[in-house]
Design an enzyme around this catalytic site. Sequence first.
Site, PDB file in Angstrom:
ATOM      1  N   PHE A  85      24.799  11.681  62.910  1.00 36.45           N
ATOM      2  CA  PHE A  85      25.002  12.846  62.045  1.00 36.45           C
ATOM      3  C   PHE A  85      26.413  12.753  61.491  1.00 36.45           C
ATOM      4  O   PHE A  85      27.388  12.964  62.212  1.00 36.45           O
ATOM      5  CB  PHE A  85      24.829  14.102  62.902  1.00 36.45           C
ATOM      6  CG  PHE A  85      24.841  15.415  62.176  1.00 36.45           C
ATOM      7  CD1 PHE A  85      23.670  15.946  61.656  1.00 36.45           C
ATOM      8  CD2 PHE A  85      26.011  16.150  62.059  1.00 36.45           C
ATOM      9  CE1 PHE A  85      23.660  17.180  61.033  1.00 36.45           C
ATOM     10  CE2 PHE A  85      26.016  17.375  61.428  1.00 36.45           C
ATOM     11  CZ  PHE A  85      24.839  17.904  60.917  1.00 36.45           C
ATOM     12  N   GLU A 122      35.033  14.289  58.388  1.00 31.25           N
ATOM     13  CA  GLU A 122      35.762  13.286  57.624  1.00 31.25           C
ATOM     14  C   GLU A 122      37.190  13.158  58.146  1.00 31.25           C
ATOM     15  O   GLU A 122      37.662  14.029  58.887  1.00 31.25           O
ATOM     16  CB  GLU A 122      35.772  13.665  56.137  1.00 31.25           C
ATOM     17  CG  GLU A 122      34.388  13.669  55.529  1.00 31.25           C
ATOM     18  CD  GLU A 122      34.380  13.834  54.024  1.00 31.25           C
ATOM     19  OE1 GLU A 122      33.294  13.766  53.436  1.00 31.25           O
ATOM     20  OE2 GLU A 122      35.476  14.016  53.435  1.00 31.25           O
ATOM     21  N   CYS A 133      22.361  22.759  62.277  1.00 29.32           N
ATOM     22  CA  CYS A 133      22.286  21.696  63.286  1.00 29.32           C
ATOM     23  C   CYS A 133      23.437  21.818  64.274  1.00 29.32           C
ATOM     24  O   CYS A 133      23.258  21.626  65.489  1.00 29.32           O
ATOM     25  CB  CYS A 133      22.313  20.335  62.615  1.00 29.32           C
ATOM     26  SG  CYS A 133      21.024  20.076  61.366  1.00 29.32           S
ATOM     27  N   ARG A 147      25.992  23.139  69.619  1.00 27.34           N
ATOM     28  CA  ARG A 147      26.914  24.027  70.332  1.00 27.34           C
ATOM     29  C   ARG A 147      26.199  24.752  71.467  1.00 27.34           C
ATOM     30  O   ARG A 147      26.778  24.969  72.542  1.00 27.34           O
ATOM     31  CB  ARG A 147      27.516  25.035  69.353  1.00 27.34           C
ATOM     32  CG  ARG A 147      28.480  24.420  68.361  1.00 27.34           C
ATOM     33  CD  ARG A 147      28.774  25.337  67.192  1.00 27.34           C
ATOM     34  NE  ARG A 147      29.795  24.773  66.311  1.00 27.34           N
ATOM     35  CZ  ARG A 147      30.156  25.303  65.145  1.00 27.34           C
ATOM     36  NH1 ARG A 147      29.569  26.409  64.704  1.00 27.34           N
ATOM     37  NH2 ARG A 147      31.098  24.729  64.416  1.00 27.34           N
ATOM     38  N   GLU A 188      32.223  19.874  67.601  1.00 25.78           N
ATOM     39  CA  GLU A 188      31.335  21.004  67.305  1.00 25.78           C
ATOM     40  C   GLU A 188      32.103  22.327  67.258  1.00 25.78           C
ATOM     41  O   GLU A 188      31.608  23.373  67.670  1.00 25.78           O
ATOM     42  CB  GLU A 188      30.183  21.106  68.328  1.00 25.78           C
ATOM     43  CG  GLU A 188      29.533  19.811  68.717  1.00 25.78           C
ATOM     44  CD  GLU A 188      28.960  19.018  67.556  1.00 25.78           C
ATOM     45  OE1 GLU A 188      29.070  19.457  66.410  1.00 25.78           O
ATOM     46  OE2 GLU A 188      28.446  17.928  67.802  1.00 25.78           O
ATOM     47  N   GLY A 189      33.325  22.277  66.766  1.00 29.60           N
ATOM     48  CA  GLY A 189      34.142  23.476  66.616  1.00 29.60           C
ATOM     49  C   GLY A 189      35.212  23.564  67.680  1.00 29.60           C
ATOM     50  O   GLY A 189      34.913  23.649  68.871  1.00 29.60           O
ATOM     51  N   PHE A 243      40.052  32.434  58.121  1.00 33.93           N
ATOM     52  CA  PHE A 243      40.080  30.977  58.088  1.00 33.93           C
ATOM     53  C   PHE A 243      41.086  30.457  57.064  1.00 33.93           C
ATOM     54  O   PHE A 243      41.608  29.370  57.210  1.00 33.93           O
ATOM     55  CB  PHE A 243      38.691  30.411  57.756  1.00 33.93           C
ATOM     56  CG  PHE A 243      37.753  30.433  58.937  1.00 33.93           C
ATOM     57  CD1 PHE A 243      37.684  29.368  59.806  1.00 33.93           C
ATOM     58  CD2 PHE A 243      36.917  31.528  59.166  1.00 33.93           C
ATOM     59  CE1 PHE A 243      36.828  29.379  60.888  1.00 33.93           C
ATOM     60  CE2 PHE A 243      36.058  31.549  60.241  1.00 33.93           C
ATOM     61  CZ  PHE A 243      36.018  30.476  61.114  1.00 33.93           C
TER      62      PHE A 243
END
Length: 393
Positions: free
Chosen positions: A134, A138, A247, A252, A372-373, A392
């Site tokens: 997946f 980047e 996804c 998570r 995943e965060g 953010f």
Amino acid sequence: MSGAPGSSDVLHLDALLSEEELALREKVRDFTDQRIRPNIASWYEEAVFPRELAPELGELGVLGMHLSGYGCPGRTAVEYGLAALELEAGDSGIRTFVSVQGSLAMTAIHKWGSEEQKEEWLPRMAAGELIGCFALTEPTAGSDPSSMTTTARRDGTGDDAGWVLDGAKRWIGLASLADVLVVWAMTDDGVRGFLVPAGTPGLVATPIEPKLSMRASVQCDVTFDGVRLGPEALLPAALGLRAPFSCLNEARYGIAWGAMGAARDSYEAALEYATGRLQFDKPLAGYQLTQEKLVNMLVEIQKGTLLALHLGRLKDAGKLRPEQISLAKLNNVREALAVAREARTILGGNGITLDYPPLRHANNLESVRTYEGTDEVHTLILGRYITGLQAFR
């Protein structure tokens, strides 16, 4: 017996599981004991992912475990969570393979792919015959995928028009082993998903080495230089960041369970060591400071496991929300890392060897805490939920 005096299941959480869930957990626990524990120290030291495990994990029924049809197991969210916990008690790298394969790559195809794409890829991925990855993150767009610079432009006109893919991705799990890459790229219509078979000209996947964490796993730099794809490569239903984020939430969720497996394994190693190691003529476990450490570890493991189970029940009822997943991922990974580090202190100098798992788990959890965060991303997701204000940017 769970919940009995001397048991680490003080809250008797096993009583909240069905017979089917307990049987599934024991099946995966046995696999971990037989195939992962005896080999993980050498896999970790040699920095290799055991490719031969893929079909074995397929036979175990844990690849795309939560998906139905197309050869997928079709198990519940709680069952998948229990499997993730047991696999990560073996090693985060092995659980990560299951997560990348099922929660990310297979989920993307299952949720956003065409019927032809599902039929082509999912049965063999569920069996572990083919590996997927997946590709979202980047080099300069980790926590902010909306800033991705990988592009896909139309190649030709009409229904037969294909695509040309250019750009770079980083920290892509399994990319050098993958038979198919799920790649997210910016188009004139926004973010779209593409299936890129391994060996496509212009595609290069290079493992990132050396690593101090997740050494029994593979993460790669991936470049796309004029990669030409046919129209069949496009995931037709995937449009915008909502698609890859759906996804990520699956992954998570699995992490919230898996982290508790690493924590439990660290705690159990420390408990066994402390009860058998003599210092000043009595076991380490007989000292108040050691008991406090063990108790603090156990409290967080019980709380985190109960939280993961609650999420699983919500998910199976179709009521799980993204901010709830963020809360569990943030808490459980953070606490699992603290448990692993504390467990290492009980082991003393012996704890820095691969004879004992806590420091290996702690090293791995540094990666789990980031992917995943990050803590910061999940904090801001929760902050937005409780204040209604976006922070953010």
